[in-house]
Design a protein around this motif. Structure first.
Motif, PDB file in Angstrom:
ATOM      1  N   SER A   1       0.827  -1.205   0.000  1.00 16.81           N
ATOM      2  CA  SER A   1       0.000   0.000   0.000  1.00 16.81           C
ATOM      3  C   SER A   1       0.860   1.254   0.000  1.00 16.81           C
ATOM      4  CB  SER A   1      -0.931  -0.006   1.213  1.00 16.81           C
ATOM      5  OG  SER A   1      -1.740  -1.152   1.226  1.00 16.81           O
ATOM      6  N   TYR A   2       1.976   1.213   0.698  1.00 15.35           N
ATOM      7  CA  TYR A   2       2.896   2.351   0.708  1.00 15.35           C
ATOM      8  C   TYR A   2       3.414   2.642  -0.706  1.00 15.35           C
ATOM      9  CZ  TYR A   2       7.244   4.920   1.425  1.00 15.35           C
ATOM     10  OH  TYR A   2       8.252   5.845   1.345  1.00 15.35           O
ATOM     11  N   VAL A   3       3.858   1.594  -1.391  1.00 19.71           N
ATOM     12  CA  VAL A   3       4.388   1.771  -2.748  1.00 19.71           C
ATOM     13  C   VAL A   3       3.277   2.254  -3.682  1.00 19.71           C
ATOM     14  CG1 VAL A   3       5.464   0.597  -4.695  1.00 19.71           C
ATOM     15  CG2 VAL A   3       6.176   0.044  -2.353  1.00 19.71           C
ATOM     16  N   PHE A   4       2.084   1.658  -3.538  1.00 15.77           N
ATOM     17  CA  PHE A   4       0.966   2.047  -4.400  1.00 15.77           C
ATOM     18  C   PHE A   4       0.595   3.513  -4.201  1.00 15.77           C
ATOM     19  CE2 PHE A   4      -3.655   2.757  -4.136  1.00 15.77           C
ATOM     20  CZ  PHE A   4      -3.973   2.711  -5.486  1.00 15.77           C
ATOM     21  N   ALA A   5       0.470   3.952  -2.946  1.00 16.20           N
ATOM     22  CA  ALA A   5       0.070   5.333  -2.676  1.00 16.20           C
ATOM     23  C   ALA A   5       1.146   6.313  -3.125  1.00 16.20           C
ATOM     24  CB  ALA A   5      -0.221   5.496  -1.182  1.00 16.20           C
TER      25      ALA A   5
ATOM     26  N   LEU B   1     -10.567  -2.032   3.783  1.00 15.29           N
ATOM     27  CA  LEU B   1     -11.352  -0.814   4.019  1.00 15.29           C
ATOM     28  C   LEU B   1     -10.437   0.387   4.279  1.00 15.29           C
ATOM     29  CD1 LEU B   1     -14.288  -2.174   6.219  1.00 15.29           C
ATOM     30  CD2 LEU B   1     -14.410  -1.342   3.854  1.00 15.29           C
ATOM     31  N   GLY B   2      -9.378   0.153   5.049  1.00 15.56           N
ATOM     32  CA  GLY B   2      -8.419   1.228   5.297  1.00 15.56           C
ATOM     33  C   GLY B   2      -7.737   1.673   4.023  1.00 15.56           C
ATOM     34  N   LEU B   3      -7.430   0.713   3.138  1.00 14.51           N
ATOM     35  CA  LEU B   3      -6.807   1.054   1.861  1.00 14.51           C
ATOM     36  C   LEU B   3      -7.748   1.900   0.996  1.00 14.51           C
ATOM     37  CD1 LEU B   3      -4.553   0.752  -0.244  1.00 14.51           C
ATOM     38  CD2 LEU B   3      -5.591  -1.434  -0.910  1.00 14.51           C
ATOM     39  N   VAL B   4      -9.009   1.506   0.940  1.00 15.71           N
ATOM     40  CA  VAL B   4      -9.981   2.256   0.141  1.00 15.71           C
ATOM     41  C   VAL B   4     -10.180   3.656   0.713  1.00 15.71           C
ATOM     42  CG1 VAL B   4     -12.384   2.340  -0.605  1.00 15.71           C
ATOM     43  CG2 VAL B   4     -11.129   0.168  -0.674  1.00 15.71           C
ATOM     44  N   PHE B   5     -10.363   3.731   2.040  1.00 16.53           N
ATOM     45  CA  PHE B   5     -10.605   5.031   2.677  1.00 16.53           C
ATOM     46  C   PHE B   5      -9.432   5.982   2.480  1.00 16.53           C
ATOM     47  CE2 PHE B   5      -9.781   7.627   6.457  1.00 16.53           C
ATOM     48  CZ  PHE B   5     -10.877   8.459   6.415  1.00 16.53           C
ATOM     49  N   ALA B   6      -8.202   5.491   2.725  1.00 21.02           N
ATOM     50  CA  ALA B   6      -7.030   6.360   2.624  1.00 21.02           C
ATOM     51  C   ALA B   6      -6.728   6.724   1.173  1.00 21.02           C
ATOM     52  CB  ALA B   6      -5.821   5.679   3.266  1.00 21.02           C
ATOM     53  N   SER B   7      -6.928   5.780   0.253  1.00 20.56           N
ATOM     54  CA  SER B   7      -6.615   6.054  -1.150  1.00 20.56           C
ATOM     55  C   SER B   7      -7.537   7.121  -1.728  1.00 20.56           C
ATOM     56  CB  SER B   7      -6.729   4.766  -1.970  1.00 20.56           C
ATOM     57  OG  SER B   7      -5.797   3.806  -1.514  1.00 20.56           O
ATOM     58  N   ARG B   8      -8.800   7.149  -1.281  1.00 18.40           N
ATOM     59  CA  ARG B   8      -9.740   8.141  -1.800  1.00 18.40           C
ATOM     60  C   ARG B   8      -9.382   9.559  -1.365  1.00 18.40           C
ATOM     61  NH1 ARG B   8     -15.827   6.198  -0.936  1.00 18.40           N
ATOM     62  NH2 ARG B   8     -16.106   8.177  -2.085  1.00 18.40           N
ATOM     63  N   ARG B   9      -8.569   9.700  -0.344  1.00 20.33           N
ATOM     64  CA  ARG B   9      -8.197  11.036   0.133  1.00 20.33           C
ATOM     65  C   ARG B   9      -6.970  11.586  -0.585  1.00 20.33           C
ATOM     66  NH1 ARG B   9      -8.400  11.899   6.445  1.00 20.33           N
ATOM     67  NH2 ARG B   9      -8.381  14.013   5.596  1.00 20.33           N
ATOM     68  N   LEU B  10      -6.314  10.767  -1.378  1.00 17.33           N
ATOM     69  CA  LEU B  10      -5.106  11.225  -2.063  1.00 17.33           C
ATOM     70  C   LEU B  10      -5.464  12.257  -3.130  1.00 17.33           C
ATOM     71  CD1 LEU B  10      -3.100   7.900  -2.506  1.00 17.33           C
ATOM     72  CD2 LEU B  10      -2.916   9.605  -0.685  1.00 17.33           C
ATOM     73  N   SER B  11      -4.772  13.362  -3.107  1.00 19.34           N
ATOM     74  CA  SER B  11      -4.941  14.421  -4.101  1.00 19.34           C
ATOM     75  C   SER B  11      -3.745  15.354  -3.992  1.00 19.34           C
ATOM     76  CB  SER B  11      -6.247  15.200  -3.868  1.00 19.34           C
ATOM     77  OG  SER B  11      -6.189  15.899  -2.638  1.00 19.34           O
ATOM     78  N   PRO B  12      -3.494  16.199  -4.993  1.00 19.70           N
ATOM     79  CA  PRO B  12      -2.349  17.116  -4.894  1.00 19.70           C
ATOM     80  C   PRO B  12      -2.448  18.062  -3.701  1.00 19.70           C
ATOM     81  CG  PRO B  12      -3.112  16.960  -7.165  1.00 19.70           C
ATOM     82  CD  PRO B  12      -4.117  16.227  -6.333  1.00 19.70           C
ATOM     83  N   GLU B  13      -3.682  18.423  -3.293  1.00 19.31           N
ATOM     84  CA  GLU B  13      -3.840  19.359  -2.181  1.00 19.31           C
ATOM     85  C   GLU B  13      -3.883  18.662  -0.825  1.00 19.31           C
ATOM     86  OE1 GLU B  13      -6.060  19.068  -4.637  1.00 19.31           O
ATOM     87  OE2 GLU B  13      -5.329  20.671  -5.960  1.00 19.31           O
TER      88      GLU B  13
END
Length: 459
Positions: A16-20, A141-153
């Motif tokens: 997950s670290y590498v993916f994010a 679920l943690g992966l989905v929740f955290a990944s959806r918050r990724l953005s440049p801002e």
């Protein structure tokens, strides 16, 4: 299975670290300067949400799984099976069911026990697979929740630091709660002991024979719980150990920092610190097979009787064992004194000896006191050397040539065997443990006061 599950969760967090990290870079098409936080923080944020909740779930699950299954087992037994049973009998029944479930049968079990063992095996398997499914679900679920918050801002650095701060606070709370649990367990059992034995007798009595009747009419049914001989033996052996370790450790630290050339220091310092890695049982063998016989022969030569298991032999060998605690910390403390202080002392005309005693040692006193305090605590808490070289008989004497015993040895002796904590003999171990804890606390307070008194601030 638990080890494999934890390994899978750790690997999943790493993936997950590498993916994010890669996804955060892809969001800005490789222009990392457009991200609010570095890609590393995005990866750490997602990995934390994947790994920490799932691993915590596994630990909590393991904490309560055994109790819940045991309760279900008792509930599933035929009605009236446990009516009127004492807690000890119920525990034995559960142990028998678990032994049969594990295949450890020393006789033919009853039908009820065999059926309960089969249910126990089924429930154990269900619980394991349910734990695996729940942990993996929480991780995803943690992966989905955290990944959806990724953005440049996205302020990933702030999120990762908050998670890290929460983790450190949780670790601190665990350490504090563990200490409180130890203190409360000692205090509660010690109070039970003092309900059966007069505290005045324990703290001021001169006879220590913690015997209890095993059968009715036994000759040794009485018991004496005067702990003064135990305390005196502990202090005597610790004093001998410190008389050996303190000057040798401190002088070796001064030599290594101020007199030895770098090549000699590079050889002697690691060799000296090897003493801390030797198992205490080896020191015990050395004391009982080499030091004690040598002391006895020397005593016979000069006409002084020395017991085969004397406090001098145990304390001397213990002093050798704790030399690295003093020398290593004192060495680091002296070496940390600013070079300008040495040069200033020499510029004022002071000799090397005067510089060491008037400048370096006062400046390094907090570190030296820390090493001495650690050594004292180690000496008071040592068990194996005293058991092998000094004995277990409580002898009220301050003669180092006679055998004595210590608090830790008596704690081990009192708790040997499968004995319940329902009599003064076993409860006395908790009273001794509480006194040992308070003694260590007092040593810490004294050391802090000494450091506070002599501490100096240097620019």
């Amino acid at each position: 299975m638990i080890g494999y599950l934890l390994l899978v969760l750790i690997v999943l967090a790493a993936v997950s670290y590498v993916f994010a990290r890669r996804r955060s870079v892809a969001l800005v098409q490789g222009r990392e300067h457009e991200l609010h936080s570095r890609p590393t923080y995005h990866g750490a944020f997602v990995a934390a949400w994947v790994g920490i909740p799932s691993i915590l779930l596994v630990l909590i699950w393991l904490l309560f799984q055994g109790t819940i299954i045991d309760s279900l087992l008792l509930w599933s037994l035929p009605p009236g099976t446990t009516d009127g049973m004492e807690q000890g009998r119920i525990s034995l029944l559960l142990s028998e069911i678990k032994s049969v479930a594990a295949g450890n049968m020393f006789s033919v079990p009853s039908v009820m026990v065999q059926e309960a063992a089969e249910r126990y095996q089924r429930w154990q398997a269900i619980a394991r697979w349910a734990m695996v499914g729940a942990a993996l679900s929480v991780a995803l679920l943690g992966l989905v929740f955290a990944s959806r918050r990724l953005s440049p801002e996205f302020r990933a650095r702030h999120g990762a630091e908050r998670i890290l701060s929460g983790l450190m606070i949780a670790c601190s709370l665990i350490a504090i709660l563990t200490t409180l649990g130890i203190v409360l367990s000692l205090l509660i059992e010690a109070l039970r002991f003092f309900d059966r034995v007069n505290p005045f007798e324990f703290f001021f009595g001169l006879n220590w024979e913690p015997q209890i009747p095993i059968r009715e009419g036994q000759v040794t049914a009485g018991g004496a719980f005067g702990a003064i001989p135990v305390f005196a033996g502990t202090l005597l052996i610790a004093l001998i150990a410190m008389l050996v370790a303190t000057p040798i450790g401190l002088y070796s630290a001064i030599y290594l920092t101020e007199y030895a050339n770098p090549k000699v220091r590079a050889v002697i310092k690691p060799v000296l610190e090897l003493l801390a890695g030797i198992p205490t049982v080896v020191y015990g063998f050395f004391a009982v097979l080499t030091v004690a016989p040598a002391m006895r022969e020397f005593g016979e030569m000069i006409g002084v009787p020395i017991a085969p298991n004397s406090a001098l032999a145990a304390g001397g060998v213990m002093g050798i064992m704790i030399i690295p605690f003093i020398s290593s910390l004192s060495d680091d403390a002296i070496a940390a004194v600013p070079r300008a202080m040495r040069d200033g002392s020499y510029a004022m005309g002071a000799t090397k000896g005067e510089t060491i005693t008037k400048v370096l040692l006062p400046a390094a006193l907090p570190g030296i006191m820390g090493g001495v305090l650690l050594a004292v605590s180690r000496a008071i808490g040592e068990t194996m050397i005293v058991v092998m070289a000094a004995g277990i008989i409580a002898n009220l004497t301050m003669n180092p040539l006679e055998p004595v015993t210590t608090v830790t040895v008596q704690i081990v002796t009192l708790l040997i065997g499968d004995t319940e904590f329902d009599n003064p003999k076993t409860l006395a171990a908790f009273a001794l443990g509480l006194v040992l804890f308070l003694a260590t606390l007092v040593l810490n307070i004294i050391a802090l006061r000494i450091v506070r008194k002599y501490r100096e601030q240097y620019e």
